[in-house]
Design a protein around this motif. Sequence first.
Motif, PDB file in Angstrom:
ATOM      1  N   LYS A  71      12.354   1.294  -1.536  1.00 20.18           N
ATOM      2  CA  LYS A  71      11.019   1.112  -0.958  1.00 20.18           C
ATOM      3  C   LYS A  71       9.979   1.818  -1.836  1.00 20.18           C
ATOM      4  O   LYS A  71       8.913   1.280  -2.115  1.00 20.18           O
ATOM      5  CB  LYS A  71      10.999   1.670   0.466  1.00 20.18           C
ATOM      6  N   ARG A  72      10.308   3.021  -2.294  1.00 18.80           N
ATOM      7  CA  ARG A  72       9.395   3.769  -3.162  1.00 18.80           C
ATOM      8  C   ARG A  72       9.126   3.027  -4.466  1.00 18.80           C
ATOM      9  O   ARG A  72       8.002   3.003  -4.970  1.00 18.80           O
ATOM     10  CB  ARG A  72       9.967   5.154  -3.460  1.00 18.80           C
ATOM     11  N   ASP A 114       1.453   7.540   1.704  1.00 17.78           N
ATOM     12  CA  ASP A 114       1.231   6.742   2.926  1.00 17.78           C
ATOM     13  C   ASP A 114       1.727   7.483   4.149  1.00 17.78           C
ATOM     14  O   ASP A 114       2.617   8.239   4.127  1.00 17.78           O
ATOM     15  CB  ASP A 114       1.959   5.398   2.824  1.00 17.78           C
ATOM     16  N   LYS A 140       9.123  -0.209  -4.958  1.00 17.68           N
ATOM     17  CA  LYS A 140       8.214  -1.325  -4.666  1.00 17.68           C
ATOM     18  C   LYS A 140       6.792  -0.810  -4.460  1.00 17.68           C
ATOM     19  O   LYS A 140       5.828  -1.406  -4.955  1.00 17.68           O
ATOM     20  CB  LYS A 140       8.699  -2.072  -3.426  1.00 17.68           C
ATOM     21  N   ARG A 141       6.665   0.273  -3.723  1.00 23.13           N
ATOM     22  CA  ARG A 141       5.343   0.863  -3.472  1.00 23.13           C
ATOM     23  C   ARG A 141       4.697   1.309  -4.782  1.00 23.13           C
ATOM     24  O   ARG A 141       3.522   1.057  -5.034  1.00 23.13           O
ATOM     25  CB  ARG A 141       5.477   2.047  -2.515  1.00 23.13           C
ATOM     26  N   ASP A 142       5.487   1.953  -5.650  1.00 19.38           N
ATOM     27  CA  ASP A 142       4.946   2.431  -6.926  1.00 19.38           C
ATOM     28  C   ASP A 142       4.516   1.277  -7.830  1.00 19.38           C
ATOM     29  O   ASP A 142       3.493   1.368  -8.519  1.00 19.38           O
ATOM     30  CB  ASP A 142       5.958   3.323  -7.639  1.00 19.38           C
ATOM     31  N   THR A 182       3.404  -1.594  -6.809  1.00 14.05           N
ATOM     32  CA  THR A 182       2.148  -2.062  -6.222  1.00 14.05           C
ATOM     33  C   THR A 182       1.000  -1.146  -6.626  1.00 14.05           C
ATOM     34  O   THR A 182      -0.086  -1.614  -6.998  1.00 14.05           O
ATOM     35  CB  THR A 182       2.266  -2.126  -4.682  1.00 14.05           C
ATOM     36  N   ARG A 183       1.232   0.149  -6.609  1.00 12.08           N
ATOM     37  CA  ARG A 183       0.195   1.117  -6.995  1.00 12.08           C
ATOM     38  C   ARG A 183      -0.223   0.935  -8.449  1.00 12.08           C
ATOM     39  O   ARG A 183      -1.413   0.995  -8.771  1.00 12.08           O
ATOM     40  CB  ARG A 183       0.688   2.545  -6.775  1.00 12.08           C
TER      41      ARG A 183
END
Length: 171
Positions: A28-29, A171, A31-33, A35-36
């Motif tokens: 998950k991290r 988040d 994917k989030r990174d 996106t960032r």
Amino acid sequence: MSRELWLLRHGKAEHLNGDEDYDRVLKKRGKRDATRIGQWLNENALRPDYVISSPAIRAITTTKIVCDVIGIHHQDIKQEKRLYDEGLFRVKSVLADCPSTFKQVLMVGHNPEFEKLITYLVNDNDLFEIEKLLPTGALARLQLPDDWTRLEQGCAKLLWITHPKTLFEED
């Protein structure tokens, strides 16, 4: 020097758990990174002319997420197997094959090859003082000579390295 190479290390991936390294998926991290990093590229009006990715699951997933955010179609991503576990010489051969018409190239792949490439191209002793030059999800921007068929040691200038964890509040 007028061409740029942007090296993006894939996002944080799951541990092996019996699977092949090639098939590891993003956490998950990760994917989030990704996106960032894409959001940060948009905010800074940075859009590559050409995108090349390792075909390993964690790398191509990172690439697709970034491309979704910055508005590049998945069919415009070139997948290159020489970016997966083939060493510095093979990564340099991918650069040599990049058409010279592209001035800003985003390459998504893996360590240790990307860190070796940076230290070879930049040849800056200060780089060795950084504990982890290119952790997962980090993006390095290098300025290189126009001719990528003959990239010599020390020919590049490191403009910056951006880490996704420093871009936004948790988040």
